[in-house]
Design a protein around this motif. Sequence first.
Motif, short mmCIF file in Angstrom:
data_model
loop_
_atom_site.label_atom_id
_atom_site.label_comp_id
_atom_site.label_asym_id
_atom_site.label_seq_id
_atom_site.Cartn_x
_atom_site.Cartn_y
_atom_site.Cartn_z
N LEU A 31 35.63 43.28 49.60
CA LEU A 31 35.15 43.63 48.26
C LEU A 31 36.20 44.38 47.45
CD1 LEU A 31 31.48 44.73 49.09
CD2 LEU A 31 32.21 42.60 48.01
N LEU B 37 34.38 36.75 45.44
CA LEU B 37 33.07 37.13 45.97
C LEU B 37 32.77 36.32 47.23
CD1 LEU B 37 31.02 37.32 42.66
CD2 LEU B 37 31.44 39.22 44.23
N ASN C 92 29.87 33.01 45.04
CA ASN C 92 31.27 32.92 44.59
C ASN C 92 31.49 31.79 43.58
OD1 ASN C 92 30.80 31.03 46.66
ND2 ASN C 92 32.99 30.82 47.03
N ILE D 96 28.54 45.15 41.09
CA ILE D 96 29.87 44.57 41.34
C ILE D 96 30.38 43.99 40.05
CG2 ILE D 96 31.17 42.83 42.62
CD1 ILE D 96 29.11 43.07 44.86
N THR E 4 33.26 41.68 38.10
CA THR E 4 34.23 40.61 38.34
C THR E 4 34.86 40.14 37.02
OG1 THR E 4 32.61 38.82 38.14
CG2 THR E 4 32.92 39.79 40.33
N ILE F 43 37.02 39.99 41.99
CA ILE F 43 36.43 41.33 41.93
C ILE F 43 37.39 42.30 41.24
CG2 ILE F 43 35.67 43.29 43.36
CD1 ILE F 43 34.84 41.18 45.48
N THR F 44 36.86 43.09 40.33
CA THR F 44 37.64 44.20 39.76
C THR F 44 37.12 45.54 40.27
OG1 THR F 44 36.24 44.27 37.78
CG2 THR F 44 38.23 42.91 37.68
N ASN F 45 35.82 45.61 40.60
CA ASN F 45 35.24 46.82 41.21
C ASN F 45 34.07 46.40 42.07
OD1 ASN F 45 34.14 49.27 41.95
ND2 ASN F 45 34.18 50.15 39.90
N GLY F 46 34.27 46.47 43.38
CA GLY F 46 33.22 46.05 44.31
C GLY F 46 32.22 47.14 44.63
#
Length: 448
Positions: free
Chosen positions: A318, A324, A340, A428, A430, A435-438
């Motif tokens: 993540l 994803l 995803n 989450i 994206t 992903i930019t911040n999981g």
Amino acid sequence: MSCGVVDKQVSSVYFAGEIVNPTTEYVVLYKDDQVIDSAKLDARNRFNIRFNNASEGLYHFDHNPQFHYVYLEKGDSLNLRLNTIEFDESIVFSGKGAEINNFIVELFLANEEDESIVEQYFPLEPKVFNKKIEQLRKEKIRLLEELLEEVSLSDRATELLKATIDYNAFIYKEKYPFYHRATTHENRLHKLPNNFYDYRKELSLNNRDLIYFRPYYNFMKYHLGNLAYMECEKSCKDVLNTSSAVHFNEHKLKLTEALVHEKKLKDNLYRNIVMHYLLKVKDSPENTNLFMNTFYTYSPNNRHMGEITKLHKDIQELQPQKKLPRIELLNTNGMGVRLNEIALEKSAVFYFWSGRYQKHLNRTLAQISQLEKQYPNYSFIGINRNTEYNEWLKIIREKGLNPKNQFRSENFEELKNTLVIDHLNKSIVTHKGLITNGFADLYSLRLK
């Protein structure tokens, strides 16, 4: 309470009862972490479990999602009644073995009441605080002594009740220096009298009978954290952001190795340290790998290794710029779609909800409405966790949600574990499928 000595010559144990407003069909009885037996509720919501060759000691029963302790020994014929709406508060035992089990419930409820009282004590000076805690502890000891005048309990059972009282009190003392600083806003930990921790001289850090007992286990967590902080403060240069420091958590691993020798207890404490670090600290991948290597060195054969290793792997998957996971979902047309494959050309925020928690759902949707206005370039995509399919569609219609942005998981455990959903407001973020911040929080999002 009934009085007298109970006949314990019979080798079998009978545990039965009634569950009012059941939340599942089963009651499961455990000794430590091993299932002893389970029973399905009948048409009157009653169950019964009988087993032979019972070892005296602490057990617990689960009625998902809640549990409670029972103390059993051979010859017991224990009956339980509870209402899940007020789970702990409604528990009543009758029959052989009822006296100690009703007293355990009484102690747990009393400790819950104490928590709000003790919060008011943390700003006090150490001597005054200690006196207040001792008053609470001695009142419970007095109740125990009264019980023992009426009922004959084994030495082992008496020791368990005494431990329940003592360790709940000792937890407050382990917390005190940190909670005192937080409530008084002092810059450093308050200086304590030399005798403040005298109770530690009588402690057993390897009590086999209490490994799975919550007051003892919670005490061990606070105690090791306290010792680690003090050692770190004494010997380390970079100290004071300890909850997020690799070296502080490594101190806890080292102390656990040095002080705890019971394998199950040690493994459980290692698991707690690692899980807290992975889920709450959310350190950089480099620091996390360093910490995990230290853990593997201390506990290469940990009985929770599969769970810990999978969590570490899921967290790595993540990280920013990862795709994803390939989790199977359903859209509102009943068609399968992979996680995803959603929002590959857009910036998106994935959030999670359940129809079981209406207040949380309403708060979540209100927050989403605000975020949609604030960040019109993002798609906000809801994933339902565990609502029945037709009920899910009904909620979507009633709440006026965009069906194109709503999906449902049919395997909540897979969803929760793979996406590391450790709190209700997890989200989450994206961008074009990456992903930019999981590990975003829906209420503290700062999007570009």
